[in-house]
Design a protein around this motif. Structure first.
Motif, PDB file in Angstrom:
ATOM      1  N   PRO A   1      16.654  -3.064 -13.003  1.00  0.00           N
ATOM      2  CA  PRO A   1      17.017  -3.288 -14.404  1.00  0.00           C
ATOM      3  C   PRO A   1      18.008  -4.437 -14.556  1.00  0.00           C
ATOM      4  CG  PRO A   1      18.270  -1.450 -13.527  1.00  0.00           C
ATOM      5  CD  PRO A   1      17.326  -1.873 -12.440  1.00  0.00           C
ATOM      6  N   GLY A   2      18.131  -4.928 -15.773  1.00  0.00           N
ATOM      7  CA  GLY A   2      19.124  -5.953 -16.060  1.00  0.00           C
ATOM      8  C   GLY A   2      18.779  -7.291 -15.450  1.00  0.00           C
ATOM      9  N   ALA A   3      19.838  -8.028 -15.062  1.00  0.00           N
ATOM     10  CA  ALA A   3      19.653  -9.381 -14.517  1.00  0.00           C
ATOM     11  C   ALA A   3      20.375  -9.493 -13.180  1.00  0.00           C
ATOM     12  CB  ALA A   3      20.175 -10.416 -15.507  1.00  0.00           C
ATOM     13  N   PRO A   4      19.816  -8.928 -12.110  1.00  0.00           N
ATOM     14  CA  PRO A   4      20.480  -8.984 -10.808  1.00  0.00           C
ATOM     15  C   PRO A   4      20.504 -10.393 -10.235  1.00  0.00           C
ATOM     16  CG  PRO A   4      18.272  -8.087 -10.563  1.00  0.00           C
ATOM     17  CD  PRO A   4      18.522  -8.215 -12.042  1.00  0.00           C
ATOM     18  N   ALA A   5      21.502 -10.658  -9.398  1.00  0.00           N
ATOM     19  CA  ALA A   5      21.576 -11.943  -8.716  1.00  0.00           C
ATOM     20  C   ALA A   5      20.535 -12.033  -7.604  1.00  0.00           C
ATOM     21  CB  ALA A   5      22.973 -12.141  -8.139  1.00  0.00           C
ATOM     22  N   ALA A   6      20.199 -10.883  -7.009  1.00  0.00           N
ATOM     23  CA  ALA A   6      19.200 -10.840  -5.935  1.00  0.00           C
ATOM     24  C   ALA A   6      18.685  -9.415  -5.833  1.00  0.00           C
ATOM     25  CB  ALA A   6      19.807 -11.277  -4.612  1.00  0.00           C
ATOM     26  N   GLN A   7      17.456  -9.257  -5.348  1.00  0.00           N
ATOM     27  CA  GLN A   7      16.906  -7.924  -5.116  1.00  0.00           C
ATOM     28  C   GLN A   7      15.873  -7.970  -3.998  1.00  0.00           C
ATOM     29  OE1 GLN A   7      14.211  -6.262  -8.208  1.00  0.00           O
ATOM     30  NE2 GLN A   7      14.573  -8.154  -9.341  1.00  0.00           N
ATOM     31  N   VAL A   8      15.740  -6.839  -3.293  1.00  0.00           N
ATOM     32  CA  VAL A   8      14.723  -6.674  -2.250  1.00  0.00           C
ATOM     33  C   VAL A   8      14.120  -5.286  -2.423  1.00  0.00           C
ATOM     34  CG1 VAL A   8      15.929  -8.194  -0.628  1.00  0.00           C
ATOM     35  CG2 VAL A   8      16.320  -5.724  -0.535  1.00  0.00           C
ATOM     36  N   SER A   9      12.874  -5.118  -1.962  1.00  0.00           N
ATOM     37  CA  SER A   9      12.182  -3.833  -2.116  1.00  0.00           C
ATOM     38  C   SER A   9      11.494  -3.431  -0.825  1.00  0.00           C
ATOM     39  CB  SER A   9      11.146  -3.909  -3.244  1.00  0.00           C
ATOM     40  OG  SER A   9      11.757  -4.091  -4.499  1.00  0.00           O
ATOM     41  N   ARG A  10      11.411  -2.126  -0.615  1.00  0.00           N
ATOM     42  CA  ARG A  10      10.647  -1.549   0.479  1.00  0.00           C
ATOM     43  C   ARG A  10       9.862  -0.352  -0.070  1.00  0.00           C
ATOM     44  NH1 ARG A  10      12.358  -5.583   2.088  1.00  0.00           N
ATOM     45  NH2 ARG A  10      13.330  -6.083   4.107  1.00  0.00           N
ATOM     46  N   THR A  11       8.731  -0.068   0.575  1.00  0.00           N
ATOM     47  CA  THR A  11       7.948   1.113   0.234  1.00  0.00           C
ATOM     48  C   THR A  11       8.085   2.122   1.355  1.00  0.00           C
ATOM     49  OG1 THR A  11       6.365  -0.112  -1.096  1.00  0.00           O
ATOM     50  CG2 THR A  11       5.641   2.000  -0.242  1.00  0.00           C
ATOM     51  N   VAL A  12       8.461   3.338   0.991  1.00  0.00           N
ATOM     52  CA  VAL A  12       8.687   4.418   1.946  1.00  0.00           C
ATOM     53  C   VAL A  12       7.632   5.481   1.679  1.00  0.00           C
ATOM     54  CG1 VAL A  12      10.370   6.097   2.804  1.00  0.00           C
ATOM     55  CG2 VAL A  12      11.155   3.894   1.908  1.00  0.00           C
ATOM     56  N   ALA A  13       6.662   5.598   2.591  1.00  0.00           N
ATOM     57  CA  ALA A  13       5.529   6.507   2.386  1.00  0.00           C
ATOM     58  C   ALA A  13       5.585   7.654   3.387  1.00  0.00           C
ATOM     59  CB  ALA A  13       4.210   5.749   2.543  1.00  0.00           C
ATOM     60  N   GLU A  14       5.521   8.862   2.863  1.00  0.00           N
ATOM     61  CA  GLU A  14       5.531  10.054   3.706  1.00  0.00           C
ATOM     62  C   GLU A  14       4.269  10.082   4.574  1.00  0.00           C
ATOM     63  OE1 GLU A  14       6.133  14.857   2.983  1.00  0.00           O
ATOM     64  OE2 GLU A  14       5.268  13.603   1.405  1.00  0.00           O
ATOM     65  N   ARG A  15       4.441  10.373   5.853  1.00  0.00           N
ATOM     66  CA  ARG A  15       3.286  10.525   6.745  1.00  0.00           C
ATOM     67  C   ARG A  15       2.776  11.955   6.613  1.00  0.00           C
ATOM     68  NH1 ARG A  15       3.566   6.088  10.261  1.00  0.00           N
ATOM     69  NH2 ARG A  15       5.670   5.245  10.561  1.00  0.00           N
ATOM     70  N   ASN A  16       1.480  12.099   6.314  1.00  0.00           N
ATOM     71  CA  ASN A  16       0.947  13.457   6.143  1.00  0.00           C
ATOM     72  C   ASN A  16      -0.320  13.676   6.952  1.00  0.00           C
ATOM     73  OD1 ASN A  16      -0.864  11.927   4.660  1.00  0.00           O
ATOM     74  ND2 ASN A  16      -0.909  13.300   2.899  1.00  0.00           N
ATOM     75  N   GLY A  17      -0.405  13.073   8.133  1.00  0.00           N
ATOM     76  CA  GLY A  17      -1.539  13.316   9.009  1.00  0.00           C
ATOM     77  C   GLY A  17      -2.689  12.379   8.724  1.00  0.00           C
ATOM     78  N   PRO A  18      -3.845  12.637   9.351  1.00  0.00           N
ATOM     79  CA  PRO A  18      -5.018  11.759   9.197  1.00  0.00           C
ATOM     80  C   PRO A  18      -5.433  11.623   7.745  1.00  0.00           C
ATOM     81  CG  PRO A  18      -5.346  13.355  10.960  1.00  0.00           C
ATOM     82  CD  PRO A  18      -4.103  13.770  10.231  1.00  0.00           C
ATOM     83  N   GLN A  19      -5.826  10.411   7.364  1.00  0.00           N
ATOM     84  CA  GLN A  19      -6.227  10.136   5.990  1.00  0.00           C
ATOM     85  C   GLN A  19      -7.745  10.199   5.841  1.00  0.00           C
ATOM     86  OE1 GLN A  19      -3.801   9.650   3.580  1.00  0.00           O
ATOM     87  NE2 GLN A  19      -2.569  10.316   5.308  1.00  0.00           N
ATOM     88  N   THR A  20      -8.174  10.468   4.623  1.00  0.00           N
ATOM     89  CA  THR A  20      -9.603  10.515   4.322  1.00  0.00           C
ATOM     90  C   THR A  20     -10.110   9.124   3.974  1.00  0.00           C
ATOM     91  OG1 THR A  20      -9.428  12.766   3.486  1.00  0.00           O
ATOM     92  CG2 THR A  20     -11.328  11.492   2.789  1.00  0.00           C
ATOM     93  N   HIS A  21     -11.185   8.690   4.608  1.00  0.00           N
ATOM     94  CA  HIS A  21     -11.798   7.405   4.291  1.00  0.00           C
ATOM     95  C   HIS A  21     -12.910   7.618   3.266  1.00  0.00           C
ATOM     96  CE1 HIS A  21      -9.597   5.344   7.439  1.00  0.00           C
ATOM     97  NE2 HIS A  21      -9.857   6.386   8.211  1.00  0.00           N
ATOM     98  N   ALA A  22     -13.203   6.566   2.514  1.00  0.00           N
ATOM     99  CA  ALA A  22     -14.198   6.679   1.445  1.00  0.00           C
ATOM    100  C   ALA A  22     -15.547   7.157   1.991  1.00  0.00           C
ATOM    101  CB  ALA A  22     -14.354   5.331   0.744  1.00  0.00           C
ATOM    102  N   SER A  23     -15.907   6.724   3.214  1.00  0.00           N
ATOM    103  CA  SER A  23     -17.194   7.119   3.775  1.00  0.00           C
ATOM    104  C   SER A  23     -17.284   8.616   4.015  1.00  0.00           C
ATOM    105  CB  SER A  23     -17.439   6.363   5.087  1.00  0.00           C
ATOM    106  OG  SER A  23     -16.418   6.666   6.020  1.00  0.00           O
ATOM    107  N   ALA A  24     -16.127   9.264   4.202  1.00  0.00           N
ATOM    108  CA  ALA A  24     -16.129  10.701   4.456  1.00  0.00           C
ATOM    109  C   ALA A  24     -16.461  11.510   3.207  1.00  0.00           C
ATOM    110  CB  ALA A  24     -14.767  11.132   5.003  1.00  0.00           C
ATOM    111  N   LEU A  25     -16.521  10.854   2.050  1.00  0.00           N
ATOM    112  CA  LEU A  25     -16.827  11.554   0.809  1.00  0.00           C
ATOM    113  C   LEU A  25     -18.323  11.765   0.623  1.00  0.00           C
ATOM    114  CD1 LEU A  25     -14.388   9.622  -1.548  1.00  0.00           C
ATOM    115  CD2 LEU A  25     -14.020  11.856  -0.495  1.00  0.00           C
ATOM    116  N   ASP A  26     -19.143  11.056   1.398  1.00  0.00           N
ATOM    117  CA  ASP A  26     -20.589  11.173   1.257  1.00  0.00           C
ATOM    118  C   ASP A  26     -21.037  12.600   1.543  1.00  0.00           C
ATOM    119  OD1 ASP A  26     -20.793   8.511   0.643  1.00  0.00           O
ATOM    120  OD2 ASP A  26     -21.204   7.893   2.709  1.00  0.00           O
TER     121      ASP A  26
END
Length: 262
Positions: A94-119
């Protein structure tokens, strides 16, 4: 029974986002970012050293934030009292910062489903598979530094906007998200002052689905001041949205980042 193409498209899109960051009270002290309300702003290099890094929080993957990460495109026509919220909804400070940086923190929850597995799955099986794959907290952390008392003023503007925009604001046009409510939540006791709130989404204009980050559900925010630096957290859990289950900005994430700002 024939499976709806809308569900198939939504499910495939939801699974594909797993490789991308989605997003979408008060006490303590902070010396790492400059103590007191007033002070000198830090530059981006200094903020890079302070932001949480990969390996510093077990159970989470930490990586640079995709520039396109947002909580859904907010309407640019929001009334003036609501405008301090727009940068946060866009994954920025928010506002008018002099500088900013960002990171994404993603919870690990085991193997992920791929689109092909939906068939071959039924519609309900598909939705359940997508929900389980997407059931993890993804938080965008933005550290922003301000000169003078800019950090305090920016946080106060956000707090005032949450009150002023309790009933949300609408959007028009494809892809522009409607926010139906902004609700204050309990803030952590990290930092010197903080505000926490949920943004309730009503979906994007032209969308036929209520699922996923572009559909209904709450995105959760906290803004915490550490001296002249604001730590902004935006958390989304698409699986929780689909299951209509409550969630919040993870306390472990706030704690780990706050520890680096002391």
């Amino acid at each position: 029974m024939r499976r709806s193409s809308g569900v198939r498209l939504c499910a495939t899109a939801a699974v594909s986002t797993l490789s991308v960051a989605l997003v979408t009270g008060c006490s303590g002290s902070g010396s790492g970012s400059g103590s007191g309300t007033r002070g000198r702003a830090l530059n981006a290099a200094a903020l890079d050293r302070l932001v949480i890094a990969e390996g510093e929080l077990p159970g989470y993957e930490i990586r640079p934030t995709d520039p396109g990460t947002t909580a859904g495109d907010p309407p640019r026509s929001a009334e003036a009292a609501c405008r301090p919220l727009l940068p946060l909804l866009a994954g920025s400070a928010p506002g008018a910062p002099a500088a900013q940086v960002s990171r994404t923190v993603a919870e690990r929850n085991g193997p992920q489903t791929h689109a092909s597995a939906l068939d071959g799955l039924s519609e309900e099986e598909m939705k359940d598979a997508v929900r389980r794959s997407m059931d993890r907290d993804v938080t965008v952390i933005t550290l922003a530094s301000y000169g003078g008392n800019g950090a305090h003023r920016a946080l106060r503007s956000v707090s005032g906007a949450v009150r002023a925009c309790a009933d949300g604001f609408g959007g028009t046009g494809p892809g522009v998200r409607t926010f139906t409510a902004f609700t204050r939540e309990h803030a952590s006791d990290a930092g010197e002052e903080s505000v926490a709130f949920a943004a309730e989404g009503g979906g994007s204009a032209g969308s036929s689905s209520g699922e996923g980050a572009a559909g209904g559900g709450s995105v959760h925010f906290q803004v915490v001041r550490h001296g002249t630096t604001l730590a902004t957290y935006m958390t989304v859990n698409v699986g929780a949205m689909m299951a209509r289950r409550t969630y919040a900005v993870p306390a472990r994430v706030i704690g780990a980042q706050s520890a680096k700002l002391r």
